[in-house]
Design an enzyme around this catalytic site. Structure first.
Site, PDB file in Angstrom:
ATOM      1  N   SER A  82       0.883  -1.301  -0.009  1.00 56.22           N
ATOM      2  CA  SER A  82       0.108   0.038   0.101  1.00 56.22           C
ATOM      3  C   SER A  82       0.865   1.145   0.064  1.00 56.22           C
ATOM      4  O   SER A  82       1.586   1.552  -0.907  1.00 56.22           O
ATOM      5  CB  SER A  82      -0.737   0.159   1.275  1.00 56.22           C
ATOM      6  OG  SER A  82      -1.883   1.055   1.138  1.00 56.22           O
TER       7      SER A  82
ATOM      8  N   ASP B 101      -8.944  -6.372  -4.692  1.00 54.26           N
ATOM      9  CA  ASP B 101      -8.426  -5.102  -3.980  1.00 54.26           C
ATOM     10  C   ASP B 101      -8.994  -3.968  -4.948  1.00 54.26           C
ATOM     11  O   ASP B 101      -8.475  -3.698  -5.968  1.00 54.26           O
ATOM     12  CB  ASP B 101      -6.770  -5.007  -3.792  1.00 54.26           C
ATOM     13  CG  ASP B 101      -6.270  -3.845  -3.470  1.00 54.26           C
ATOM     14  OD1 ASP B 101      -7.162  -2.738  -3.120  1.00 54.26           O
ATOM     15  OD2 ASP B 101      -5.008  -3.632  -3.149  1.00 54.26           O
TER      16      ASP B 101
ATOM     17  N   ARG C  33     -11.461   6.111  10.493  1.00 52.62           N
ATOM     18  CA  ARG C  33     -11.188   4.885  10.554  1.00 52.62           C
ATOM     19  C   ARG C  33     -12.132   3.821   9.829  1.00 52.62           C
ATOM     20  O   ARG C  33     -11.903   2.970   9.347  1.00 52.62           O
ATOM     21  CB  ARG C  33     -10.650   4.346  11.843  1.00 52.62           C
ATOM     22  CG  ARG C  33     -10.219   2.790  11.877  1.00 52.62           C
ATOM     23  CD  ARG C  33      -9.041   2.599  11.135  1.00 52.62           C
ATOM     24  NE  ARG C  33      -8.241   1.457  11.200  1.00 52.62           N
ATOM     25  CZ  ARG C  33      -7.197   0.906  10.465  1.00 52.62           C
ATOM     26  NH1 ARG C  33      -6.531   1.854   9.587  1.00 52.62           N
ATOM     27  NH2 ARG C  33      -6.694  -0.060  10.740  1.00 52.62           N
TER      28      ARG C  33
ATOM     29  N   HIS D 291      -8.102  -5.273  -0.323  1.00 55.07           N
ATOM     30  CA  HIS D 291      -6.893  -4.416   0.134  1.00 55.07           C
ATOM     31  C   HIS D 291      -5.942  -5.021   1.086  1.00 55.07           C
ATOM     32  O   HIS D 291      -4.819  -5.094   1.090  1.00 55.07           O
ATOM     33  CB  HIS D 291      -7.141  -2.983   0.139  1.00 55.07           C
ATOM     34  CG  HIS D 291      -5.773  -2.103   0.329  1.00 55.07           C
ATOM     35  ND1 HIS D 291      -4.578  -2.380  -0.701  1.00 55.07           N
ATOM     36  CD2 HIS D 291      -5.281  -1.351   1.329  1.00 55.07           C
ATOM     37  CE1 HIS D 291      -3.864  -1.515  -0.397  1.00 55.07           C
ATOM     38  NE2 HIS D 291      -4.130  -0.735   0.750  1.00 55.07           N
ATOM     39  N   ASP D 292      -6.640  -5.464   2.167  1.00 55.72           N
ATOM     40  CA  ASP D 292      -6.067  -6.043   3.483  1.00 55.72           C
ATOM     41  C   ASP D 292      -5.372  -7.456   2.888  1.00 55.72           C
ATOM     42  O   ASP D 292      -4.621  -7.897   3.888  1.00 55.72           O
ATOM     43  CB  ASP D 292      -7.051  -6.383   4.720  1.00 55.72           C
ATOM     44  CG  ASP D 292      -7.248  -5.180   5.312  1.00 55.72           C
ATOM     45  OD1 ASP D 292      -6.236  -4.258   5.209  1.00 55.72           O
ATOM     46  OD2 ASP D 292      -8.013  -5.357   6.221  1.00 55.72           O
TER      47      ASP D 292
END
Length: 377
Positions: free
Chosen positions: A152, A317, A222, A350-351
């Site tokens: 990232s 992602d 968040r 994305h994680d």
């Protein structure tokens, strides 16, 4: 613990040489906190730098003697016999400048005022981070990294290393990254920042002196970010439309399990992360664009790179989609650079770059085994 680097200890590097930021601002002195794993070999050729993403820090692997539950954020990837093998490599993880885990940042005391920097801390760019990381390498006696690795925002730093210091890195591993953010990504970051900026407890960034924390804004930021890190399938598999109490309450309280999860993540994050650091990190993401000053020509931007590359993306992602990684690959191939590309099928969004995926682990292991073998020739 299995294949762990074991007990680790944070270290502190002090820099008295002023750092001039890309913005023109100057930081007269600063500190960087870092951790190391493995042993630096005699010719100091086996060093790997791990660059962290938005909410990351220097604690990459292992655990602390006084808290064995505090395990490094990439412990599944770094350690003896793991893909980033500490039996072969000397691994350095650091907390970036502007962070909130020890390195000089907005919550640090400004020696000129005796108060926290707060809103006066300079806006930092990926280029600024790489400059400070290069100075840390010099302190450690490392003239060239075997590899610089990041996912990232960390992948952006890894790429910038190849552009800012082409002779000081042999391999770049850019994972779940992009050559610049899309307009949609910038929009997500702006909404997240506005959640913080408009929190009454933010006080223009100087909330430390008021004895408060902009918890509501940071929590919302968040929550929004976390939604973008997961894929739709991952959310559906984990939560679906499951109700917490098995029935509709016809209220605005938490009813769905996904709501409960997001608020838990938001509350946990707001309890330990600094709001000003969040603003800085997202701005660094927005500003990264090595082709900007070259008319948007990414081929020209990568012309100075000498490193070999591994670029990794993940199918689900959508925040840093595979086509963004392929833009990097195409620019490198245009410049006849040595580049490997892996597009991993994963359900985690994305994680995925943080997950223990068999194919992903195999790609990393094989590539880094070749890096280690190359260094032993």
């Amino acid at each position: 613990m299995n294949n762990s680097v074991g007990i680790v200890q944070a270290q502190r590097a002090t820099f008295d040489q002023p750092l001039t930021f890309k913005s023109g601002a100057v930081l007269p002195c600063y500190e960087l906190w870092y951790e190391t794993y493995g042993v630096l070999n005699a010719d100091k050729s086996n060093a790997i730098l791990i660059c962290h993403a938005l909410s990351g820090h220097h604690h990459v692997a292992g655990y602390y003697e006084d808290d064995t539950e505090d395990i490094g954020w990439w412990d599944n990837m770094v350690g003896p016999g793991k893909p980033i093998d500490t039996n072969k490599f000397f691994v350095v993880g650091l907390n970036n400048l502007g962070g909130c885990h020890g390195s000089t940042g907005p919550a640090s005391i400004d020696p000129q005022t005796g108060k926290p920097y707060g809103a006066s801390f300079p806006v930092v760019t990926v280029e600024d981070w790489v400059t400070s990381q290069a100075r840390l390498a010099e302190q450690l006696g490392i003239t060239q990294f075997a590899a610089v690795i990041g996912g990232s925002l960390g992948g952006m730093q890894a790429m910038q290393w190849a552009l800012s210091y082409p002779d000081r890195v042999r391999h770049v591993l850019a994972i779940a990254s992009a050559p610049h953010l899309t307009a949609q990504n910038i929009a997500f970051n702006d909404v997240a920042r506005n959640a913080i900026l408009t929190d009454p407890d933010f006080h223009g960034g100087d909330f430390y002196q008021h004895g408060v924390v902009p918890t509501r804004g940071l929590r919302l930021a968040r929550m929004l970010g976390h939604i973008t890190y997961l894929s739709d399938d991952a959310m559906a598999d984990k939560f679906g439309r499951e109700l917490r109490h098995g029935k509709l309450n016809f209220s605005y309280d938490i009813e769905f399990q996904i709501e409960s999860y997001l608020r838990y993540q938001g509350d946990k994050f707001a309890a330990y992360f600094d709001a000003n650091t969040y603003l800085l990190m997202t701005k660094a993401l927005d500003y990264f664009d090595p082709a900007r000053e070259l008319g948007g020509n990414l081929n020209r931007a990568f012309a100075v790179a000498k490193a070999k590359f591994l670029v990794v993306s993940f199918t689900t992602d959508w925040r840093f989609a595979p086509e963004r990684s392929r833009e990097i690959v195409h620019a490198l191939l245009h410049n006849k650079r040595d580049v490997s590309y892996a597009e991993i099928t994963s359900a985690h969004g994305h994680d995925s770059f943080l997950m223990q995926d068999e194919q992903y682990v195999a790609v990393m292991r094989n590539y880094l085994n070749n890096v280690a073998a190359e260094g032993s020739l």
